[in-house]
Design a protein around this motif. Structure first.
Motif, PDB file in Angstrom:
ATOM      1  N   SER A 623       0.843  -1.190   0.000  1.00 32.60           N
ATOM      2  CA  SER A 623       0.000   0.000   0.000  1.00 32.60           C
ATOM      3  C   SER A 623       0.879   1.240   0.000  1.00 32.60           C
ATOM      4  N   ALA A 624       0.361   2.312  -0.569  1.00 32.21           N
ATOM      5  CA  ALA A 624       1.097   3.580  -0.639  1.00 32.21           C
ATOM      6  C   ALA A 624       0.119   4.718  -0.438  1.00 32.21           C
ATOM      7  N   ASN A 625       0.610   5.799   0.158  1.00 30.65           N
ATOM      8  CA  ASN A 625      -0.229   6.917   0.545  1.00 30.65           C
ATOM      9  C   ASN A 625       0.596   8.201   0.413  1.00 30.65           C
ATOM     10  N   ILE A 626       0.005   9.269  -0.136  1.00 28.04           N
ATOM     11  CA  ILE A 626       0.751  10.512  -0.295  1.00 28.04           C
ATOM     12  C   ILE A 626      -0.218  11.685  -0.419  1.00 28.04           C
ATOM     13  N   LYS A 627       0.216  12.854   0.067  1.00 32.77           N
ATOM     14  CA  LYS A 627      -0.493  14.119  -0.131  1.00 32.77           C
ATOM     15  C   LYS A 627       0.465  15.076  -0.842  1.00 32.77           C
ATOM     16  N   PRO A 628       0.565  14.981  -2.171  1.00 35.85           N
ATOM     17  CA  PRO A 628       1.589  15.723  -2.892  1.00 35.85           C
ATOM     18  C   PRO A 628       1.304  17.211  -3.034  1.00 35.85           C
ATOM     19  N   LEU A 629       0.020  17.584  -3.033  1.00 36.06           N
ATOM     20  CA  LEU A 629      -0.367  18.970  -3.236  1.00 36.06           C
ATOM     21  C   LEU A 629      -1.390  19.382  -2.193  1.00 36.06           C
ATOM     22  N   LEU A 630      -1.534  20.657  -2.019  1.00 35.61           N
ATOM     23  CA  LEU A 630      -2.518  21.196  -1.098  1.00 35.61           C
ATOM     24  C   LEU A 630      -3.909  20.710  -1.483  1.00 35.61           C
ATOM     25  N   GLY A 631      -4.569  19.965  -0.578  1.00 35.80           N
ATOM     26  CA  GLY A 631      -5.934  19.509  -0.808  1.00 35.80           C
ATOM     27  C   GLY A 631      -6.069  18.214  -1.567  1.00 35.80           C
ATOM     28  N   HIS A 633      -5.184  14.089  -1.770  1.00 39.08           N
ATOM     29  CA  HIS A 633      -4.756  12.904  -1.029  1.00 39.08           C
ATOM     30  C   HIS A 633      -4.953  11.686  -1.906  1.00 39.08           C
ATOM     31  N   LEU A 634      -3.871  10.931  -2.144  1.00 38.21           N
ATOM     32  CA  LEU A 634      -3.905   9.739  -2.975  1.00 38.21           C
ATOM     33  C   LEU A 634      -3.549   8.529  -2.125  1.00 38.21           C
ATOM     34  N   ASN A 635      -4.290   7.440  -2.321  1.00 41.15           N
ATOM     35  CA  ASN A 635      -4.031   6.210  -1.575  1.00 41.15           C
ATOM     36  C   ASN A 635      -4.322   5.025  -2.474  1.00 41.15           C
ATOM     37  N   ASN A 662      -8.975  11.761  -2.842  1.00 41.66           N
ATOM     38  CA  ASN A 662      -9.741  12.814  -2.179  1.00 41.66           C
ATOM     39  C   ASN A 662      -9.153  14.152  -2.603  1.00 41.66           C
ATOM     40  N   TRP A 663      -9.965  14.972  -3.232  1.00 42.73           N
ATOM     41  CA  TRP A 663      -9.467  16.231  -3.800  1.00 42.73           C
ATOM     42  C   TRP A 663     -10.356  17.386  -3.365  1.00 42.73           C
ATOM     43  N   ASN A 664      -9.773  18.312  -2.617  1.00 42.15           N
ATOM     44  CA  ASN A 664     -10.444  19.567  -2.304  1.00 42.15           C
ATOM     45  C   ASN A 664     -10.165  20.558  -3.432  1.00 42.15           C
ATOM     46  N   VAL A 665     -11.124  20.664  -4.344  1.00 44.43           N
ATOM     47  CA  VAL A 665     -10.939  21.534  -5.510  1.00 44.43           C
ATOM     48  C   VAL A 665     -10.743  22.978  -5.066  1.00 44.43           C
ATOM     49  N   ASN A 666     -11.510  23.404  -4.074  1.00 47.16           N
ATOM     50  CA  ASN A 666     -11.342  24.709  -3.428  1.00 47.16           C
ATOM     51  C   ASN A 666     -11.869  24.579  -2.010  1.00 47.16           C
ATOM     52  N   LYS A 667     -12.054  25.691  -1.325  1.00 50.40           N
ATOM     53  CA  LYS A 667     -12.470  25.616   0.078  1.00 50.40           C
ATOM     54  C   LYS A 667     -13.880  25.069   0.247  1.00 50.40           C
ATOM     55  N   HIS A 668     -14.662  25.039  -0.837  1.00 48.46           N
ATOM     56  CA  HIS A 668     -16.060  24.616  -0.741  1.00 48.46           C
ATOM     57  C   HIS A 668     -16.315  23.226  -1.320  1.00 48.46           C
ATOM     58  N   LEU A 669     -15.596  22.857  -2.378  1.00 48.71           N
ATOM     59  CA  LEU A 669     -15.923  21.651  -3.124  1.00 48.71           C
ATOM     60  C   LEU A 669     -14.906  20.537  -2.852  1.00 48.71           C
ATOM     61  N   GLU A 670     -15.420  19.374  -2.455  1.00 47.18           N
ATOM     62  CA  GLU A 670     -14.583  18.197  -2.234  1.00 47.18           C
ATOM     63  C   GLU A 670     -15.105  17.051  -3.086  1.00 47.18           C
ATOM     64  N   LEU A 671     -14.172  16.369  -3.775  1.00 50.83           N
ATOM     65  CA  LEU A 671     -14.497  15.190  -4.567  1.00 50.83           C
ATOM     66  C   LEU A 671     -13.801  13.988  -3.951  1.00 50.83           C
ATOM     67  N   ARG A 672     -14.545  12.891  -3.781  1.00 47.67           N
ATOM     68  CA  ARG A 672     -13.983  11.635  -3.267  1.00 47.67           C
ATOM     69  C   ARG A 672     -14.289  10.521  -4.257  1.00 47.67           C
ATOM     70  N   ALA A 697     -19.443  13.759  -4.164  1.00 52.47           N
ATOM     71  CA  ALA A 697     -19.095  15.170  -4.355  1.00 52.47           C
ATOM     72  C   ALA A 697     -19.867  15.993  -3.339  1.00 52.47           C
ATOM     73  N   THR A 698     -19.150  16.818  -2.588  1.00 49.84           N
ATOM     74  CA  THR A 698     -19.771  17.637  -1.541  1.00 49.84           C
ATOM     75  C   THR A 698     -19.430  19.092  -1.758  1.00 49.84           C
TER      76      THR A 698
END
Length: 788
Positions: A623-631, A633-635, A662-672, A697-698
């Protein structure tokens, strides 16, 4: 288990142990924080412009406890504390050299893990057993929960009603919170309160730093034992502590019936919840006609080639409040078993070194888990049932905790009761010994087994005394054999464990026995007629601050399971390595060698020896896990190797892949996005291939409201010609289903909420273009918490 694998395991332990050193130093020094008392109103707006803040106690948060060993913090953080006899006010001034890199997103409660976070732990009894946890991200989104030192469990399930606000500025960010005493359990007294406290900050950048106002010694496995002491709230009272929450649920439900026609049901329900602090030490939760439905769908799971029931988290508020009062070494109170009660009542309390929890409820039906050692199944008993649980705990001293637990479920011609004692002994700062002993008494309805029979032919459901039944040629099953007792029966369970944890090493040994007669029907007990012995050791290394990696773990675990007669069920050796590095990254590699029995050859007997085939599995896990950029998260994880094909009792080859984005596109929108792939081949041919896609999508309008769209797609393909014991025409070659949900939520607090939602389900055994809708739901829920 072959001799060479056994040699590998014990050689690994000996090599690791050659480096072992033990130290029992106890660094439990409690420095005091005196919280000043203030008067006047304070607005929770993260501005800190009230004059009262000039009198607040300032505490520096300047010590990195993870991943490093109490090193100076690279950033400046300070906390301000004050109280007015009714609330604890805390403000955090979190400086940042680059505010544009602050990770803060608008999120629903308990969803901000991974963001920048500041917060506090409070051990309000200062007994090093449990602590509240209140955390806030830079935009004011809340996380709260309970940490339990006795069971070593942490949970965000508990939700308190408190205020917070956060704002990002050109120097960093400011968070302000107000914690009402009315939501906390503590002992009222005329003198000042003395609570355990830790103030902390999570700082995720190239590496994730946990920064605290205290030192957390790696050589002390008890974190709550190392908290500082906060002094204040002289003569504080919890007040009347009364919350009454009426709720209204309106919904429409349409479903295709057995005649392929739509059936429509309207439902309008009123319910009432009450939370009353009878005394400062006694809390009553009560509910009438509760809406116990969960608003958000459960996390999707695949359930193929798996003989045992799946576990789902509890989400319903009535059961979550003070749920930790019912925790024990075994999971004996699994409230998802309780489906649709008309009423419920729960009493929890604590006085000095004594604590207890009691709840009673009814249910329209009774869902119970029938356990075994090769499979478990769910059974339903029609008619109303009753359920109750009692838990008592006594803190004999700082190091010894004693407990008692009883559970009871009853219905017509059915009852299950469990009683047991447990204890935890903290031998040193590094060593803990635990045990729990249980006794159960059970009575099943005489016809319970019939629901596991072939509906088309019940005549051959029960075996004769001397009947032989070859695998795949009859209708018997382990579940049928374990539900045909003609009279009440009893059983026992025992769990004993020793656990050591220090700076460089952790090792453990535990024994777990649940005999064939044991049942824990109010809990989640899926395996019985099984004795398990497990031994494990971990070696830990830590980097110097500034290195590209932070810590490295090497682990070895051995596990052996037998039935009551000493017949081997499973023997497993697992070796793994894990490294954590920058960008919150990690890589985990594991190897597993396992000898395990398959399905019974003669289904009319429960024997293992001479009645099963022993298979040898070798499997690799990565398994591998990383947060390469702000917002972002890849797993991902992968599993490859041998696996038993339980449907056909043979050894196959499994390939399992899982990916999460898991990607926070901006402060309001999150995609999982979650993708799961599971394939099993046997006899050089594919048996099944399953794919599961979960997209959510939230859009978070504010910390109080959001709109969420969820889509879950399950696509499974089977090869009918590779099933040895079933007719090809009885195998569903293709099955595809799609579940969707659209949910709008507005939450003033966890109990004052408004929900509006729509969900449906579509299914086909052909291509996606042939999807047929068979379920539709629309609902609205409103509840209001009136507090006094």
């Amino acid at each position: 288990m072959t001799a060479i694998k056994t040699i590998i395991f014990w050689s690994t332990i000996l090599i690791l142990s050659a480096f072992a050193t033990t130290s029992y130093a106890n660094s439990n020094s409690h420095h005091q924080i005196l919280i000043p008392s203030i008067s006047g109103s304070v607005s929770i707006d993260a501005q800190l412009d009230e004059p009262q803040w000039q009198k607040a106690k300032k505490v520096l948060i300047n010590n990195v406890t993870r991943p490093y060993d109490n090193t100076p913090s690279p950033i400046h953080t300070e906390a301000l504390l004050m109280e007015d006899g009714k609330q604890l006010y805390i403000a955090f001034i979190a400086e940042d050299p680059n505010p544009s890199q602050i990770r803060g997103f608008l999120r629903d409660r308990d969803k901000s893990w991974g963001d920048d976070i500041v917060g506090v732990k409070l051990d309000t009894y200062n007994d090093q057993r449990t602590a509240y946890r209140f955390l806030v991200n830079p935009l004011g989104s809340q996380i709260d929960g309970i940490e339990n030192e006795v069971t070593q469990r942490e949970s965000d399930a508990w939700d308190g009603i408190w205020d917070s606000a956060g704002i990002i500025n050109d120097k960093g960010y400011i968070v302000e919170m107000a914690l009402p005493l009315r939501m906390l359990n503590f002992t009222e007294k005329e003198s000042i309160q003395d609570w355990g406290i830790e103030l902390l900050r999570m700082y995720p950048r190239d590496e994730r730093l946990r920064i605290s106002n205290i030192r957390l010694e790696r050589n002390n496995s008890c974190e709550l034992c190392q908290l500082k002491t906060a002094l204040g709230f002289k003569g504080a009272k919890q007040g009347e502590n009364l919350t009454i929450t009426p709720s209204l649920v309106v919904g429409k439900h349409k479903e295709i019936n057995d005649n392929n026609l739509w059936e429509e049901k309207n439902n309008t329900d009123l319910s009432l919840d009450a939370r009353w602090g009878i005394t400062p030490d006694l809390l009553l939760n009560a509910t009438i006609n509760p809406d116990f439905s969960t608003v958000e769908t459960d996390s999707s799971q695949l359930n193929l080639n798996n003989n045992f029931a799946l576990y789902f988290q509890e989400k319903r508020p009535f059961f979550l409040d003070n749920a930790d009062y019912f925790d024990s070494n075994y999971n004996l109170v699994y409230t998802r078993n309780i489906n649709a009660p008309n009423y419920g009542a729960k009493l929890t309390g604590r006085k000095n070194d004594h604590s207890f929890g009691l709840f009673v409820t009814d249910d329209d039906s009774t869902n119970i888990l029938i356990p075994g050692n090769r499979a478990s199944s769910l059974a339903e008993i029609s008619g109303e049932s009753k359920a109750s649980a009692l838990r008592y705990r006594y803190n004999y001293n700082d190091d010894i905790t004693l407990g008692w637990i009883s559970t009871l479920r009853t219905a017509e011609d059915y009852q299950n009761s469990v009683h047991g004692i447990d204890a935890r002994f903290r031998l040193t700062t590094n060593d803990v010994f635990k045990f729990q002993s249980l006794y159960s008494n059970t009575e099943y309805p005489d016809t319970l087994f019939e629901q596991f029979c072939d509906e088309t032919d019940n005549s051959d459901c029960l075996p004769d005394d001397n009947e032989q039944c070859t695998f795949g040629e009859c209708n018997f099953s382990e579940t049928i054999l374990r539900t045909t007792q003609g009279q009440p029966f009893s059983g026992n369970a025992l769990k004993v464990g020793y656990y050591h944890n220090d700076t460089n090493w952790s090792y453990r040994a535990d024994y777990n026995e649940k005999n064939a007669g044991f049942r824990g029907d109010l809990g989640f007990i899926s395996r019985i007629d099984q004795k398990t012995l497990s031994v494990g050791v971990d070696r830990k290394w830590y980097a110097i601050q500034g290195d590209w990696w932070s810590n490295f773990f090497l682990s070895s675990n051995w596990h052996k399971a037998q039935n009551d007669n000493g017949e081997l069920i499973e023997e497993k050796l697992n070796m793994s390595a894990r490294i954590n590095a920058k960008y919150s990254s990690s890589i985990h590699l594991g190897l597993t060698y396992r000898d395990k029995v398959g399905r019974r050859l003669n289904n009319s007997r429960l024997a293992i020896k001479g009645n099963t085939t022993l298979f040898s599995e070798s499997r690799i896990y990565l398994s591998a896990n990383i947060k390469p950029l702000l917002g972002l998260h890849l797993n991902t994880s992968m599993e490859y190797g041998d696996a038993i094909d339980y449907s056909n009792n043979r050894l196959g080859l499994t390939k399992q892949l899982r990916g999460n984005i898991n990607w926070n596109v901006n402060k309001h929108l999150e995609l999982r996005f979650k993708q799961v792939f599971n394939q099993l081949d046997a006899d050089s041919s594919n048996l099944f291939t399953a794919r599961l896609t979960d997209i959510r999508a939230t859009h978070q309008f504010s910390i109080k409201s959001f709109l969420r769209l969820s889509l879950v797609y399950n696509n499974t393909t089977r090869n009918p010609l590779n099933y040895l014991y079933e007719k090809p025409e009885d195998i569903i070659k293709h099955s595809r289903d799609v579940s969707t949900e659209l949910l709008y939520a507005y939450k003033i607090n966890p109990q004052t909420v408004f929900y509006l939602g729509y969900s449906d389900h579509q299914y086909t055994e052909e291509t996606l273009s042939h999807l047929t809708k068979d379920l539709q739901k629309v609902f609205m829920k409103f509840s209001y918490a009136w507090m006094k």
